[in-house]
Design an enzyme around this catalytic site. Structure first.
Site, mmCIF file in Angstrom:
data_model
loop_
_atom_site.group_PDB
_atom_site.id
_atom_site.type_symbol
_atom_site.label_atom_id
_atom_site.label_comp_id
_atom_site.label_asym_id
_atom_site.label_seq_id
_atom_site.Cartn_x
_atom_site.Cartn_y
_atom_site.Cartn_z
ATOM 1 N N HIS A 116 0.859 -1.187 0.000
ATOM 2 C CA HIS A 116 0.000 0.000 0.000
ATOM 3 C C HIS A 116 0.893 1.235 0.000
ATOM 4 O O HIS A 116 1.921 1.283 0.683
ATOM 5 C CB HIS A 116 -0.893 0.016 1.248
ATOM 6 C CG HIS A 116 -1.439 1.367 1.572
ATOM 7 N ND1 HIS A 116 -0.858 2.193 2.514
ATOM 8 C CD2 HIS A 116 -2.491 2.054 1.069
ATOM 9 C CE1 HIS A 116 -1.548 3.325 2.583
ATOM 10 N NE2 HIS A 116 -2.536 3.268 1.720
ATOM 11 N N ASN A 118 0.576 5.751 -0.611
ATOM 12 C CA ASN A 118 -0.118 6.960 -1.079
ATOM 13 C C ASN A 118 0.673 8.191 -0.693
ATOM 14 O O ASN A 118 1.390 8.195 0.310
ATOM 15 C CB ASN A 118 -1.559 7.031 -0.542
ATOM 16 C CG ASN A 118 -1.618 7.469 0.904
ATOM 17 O OD1 ASN A 118 -1.540 8.651 1.214
ATOM 18 N ND2 ASN A 118 -1.745 6.506 1.811
ATOM 19 N N ARG A 120 0.026 12.665 -0.922
ATOM 20 C CA ARG A 120 -1.018 13.653 -1.185
ATOM 21 C C ARG A 120 -0.546 15.049 -0.794
ATOM 22 O O ARG A 120 0.373 15.211 0.012
ATOM 23 C CB ARG A 120 -2.280 13.297 -0.390
ATOM 24 C CG ARG A 120 -2.039 13.214 1.101
ATOM 25 C CD ARG A 120 -3.190 12.568 1.863
ATOM 26 N NE ARG A 120 -2.831 12.347 3.264
ATOM 27 C CZ ARG A 120 -2.238 11.262 3.717
ATOM 28 N NH1 ARG A 120 -1.926 10.283 2.887
ATOM 29 N NH2 ARG A 120 -1.941 11.140 5.004
ATOM 30 N N HIS A 149 12.440 -1.192 3.725
ATOM 31 C CA HIS A 149 12.680 -0.091 4.664
ATOM 32 C C HIS A 149 13.879 0.753 4.241
ATOM 33 O O HIS A 149 13.853 1.986 4.372
ATOM 34 C CB HIS A 149 12.886 -0.637 6.080
ATOM 35 C CG HIS A 149 11.613 -0.908 6.807
ATOM 36 N ND1 HIS A 149 11.012 0.011 7.633
ATOM 37 C CD2 HIS A 149 10.801 -1.997 6.808
ATOM 38 C CE1 HIS A 149 9.899 -0.497 8.131
ATOM 39 N NE2 HIS A 149 9.741 -1.719 7.644
ATOM 40 N N HIS A 179 -8.144 -3.707 17.813
ATOM 41 C CA HIS A 179 -9.070 -4.720 18.324
ATOM 42 C C HIS A 179 -8.446 -6.117 18.330
ATOM 43 O O HIS A 179 -8.897 -6.996 19.059
ATOM 44 C CB HIS A 179 -10.365 -4.723 17.506
ATOM 45 C CG HIS A 179 -10.181 -5.075 16.060
ATOM 46 N ND1 HIS A 179 -9.505 -4.261 15.177
ATOM 47 C CD2 HIS A 179 -10.579 -6.160 15.340
ATOM 48 C CE1 HIS A 179 -9.503 -4.827 13.976
ATOM 49 N NE2 HIS A 179 -10.146 -5.980 14.053
#
Length: 279
Positions: A116, A118, A120, A149, A179
């Site tokens: 993943h 992104n 912006r 990394h 959770h």
């Protein structure tokens, strides 16, 4: 709001989209050529936002990339009254501008990590950059994790030696399923509200983060392209993908931001895996 800054940031995210799509298609082509298959290609879908702005989804479903999306968007307008207090600098009039790129890759092989990424640029009465990249292997390997990394650390160290440890820590804290009391993957970097007072430097840093991804992730995919895997390993991958779904629907800021600003739902949920199992 600075028109030039908005234009050059938006143009960069489009350029990075093109570079990533080209690289991912080359991987599909290589695999298809050796296996005697027809290579998959990205399919692009444009969308418009009612309140102002637009985006383009680039989605590919192939033999290597079970599902990979590379989305760009540039949106503007006013935040709803209830959302203004949650966004830096939006408290007074709620006006905003946001442009960025979002990339998520889910591989067929359970031996190749999901990824993943992104970055912006956002303007309200304030302005800042944000983003990062993280890796989610189902069968972690120390060398692979270190390589991922290192690519981001080298990009960070060009600008500030404090960036990598700080952004790595923020990534570890952010991509954590509270959770379940477990991390989503092996981390990477995550930064937000980056405004050093030097726009050119912050923008250059954000570009180098994109270039770091471009240099390291395709290499990781290629290194495992033809490794055999078992049905048991695939089953484990499908179950672990459930953690990805849980995080994105419960905690992800980008998901919440997109939904609260009337973004394109298909683009917002592009990050979800194509097939998941819950036991």
């Amino acid at each position: 709001m600075n028109t030039e800054n908005k234009e050059i940031t938006s143009n960069w995210f489009t350029n990075l989209r093109d570079l990533l799509c080209k690289e991912f298609e080359k991987i599909e082509e290589k695999y298809a050529q050796i296996k005697g298959l027809k290579p998959a290609k990205f399919v692009r879908t444009s969308w418009k936002r009612n309140g102002g702005g637009c985006g383009i989804m680039s989605l590919m479903k192939g033999e290597v990339f079970e599902k990979v999306g590379v989305n760009i968007s540039t949106v503007f307008g006013e935040f709803s009254q209830e959302f203004r207090s949650e966004i830096l600098g939006a408290e007074l009039d709620g006006k905003f501008f946001a442009t960025g790129i979002s990339v998520v890759a889910h591989l067929k092989s359970p031996l190749i990590p999901a990824m993943h990424f992104n970055t912006r640029y956002i303007e309200t009465s304030k302005n800042w950059f944000g983003g990062g990249g993280d890796l989610t292997p189902f069968y972690p390997e120390e060398n692979e994790t270190a390589k991922f990394h290192t690519a981001f650390k080298e990009a960070c160290d060009k600008y500030d030696s404090s960036y990598y440890p700080k952004f790595k820590k923020q990534c570890d804290e952010y991509f954590y399923l509270r959770h379940r009391k477990e991390p989503r993957g092996v981390g990477g970097i995550f930064y937000d509200y980056l405004n050093s007072g030097n726009f050119e430097q912050d923008f250059a840093f954000t570009k180098d983060i994109g270039k770091a991804l471009l240099s390291v992730y395709p290499e990781i995919v290629r290194s495992k392209l033809f490794l055999p895997w078992t049905a048991e390993q695939k089953e484990y991958q499908l179950i672990r993908r459930g953690r990805y779904v849980e995080f994105n629907l419960l905690y992800d800021r980008g998901t919440k931001f997109g939904l609260m600003t009337d973004g394109n739902v298909e683009a917002i949920l592009m990050s979800l895996p194509p097939v998941v199992k819950f036991n």
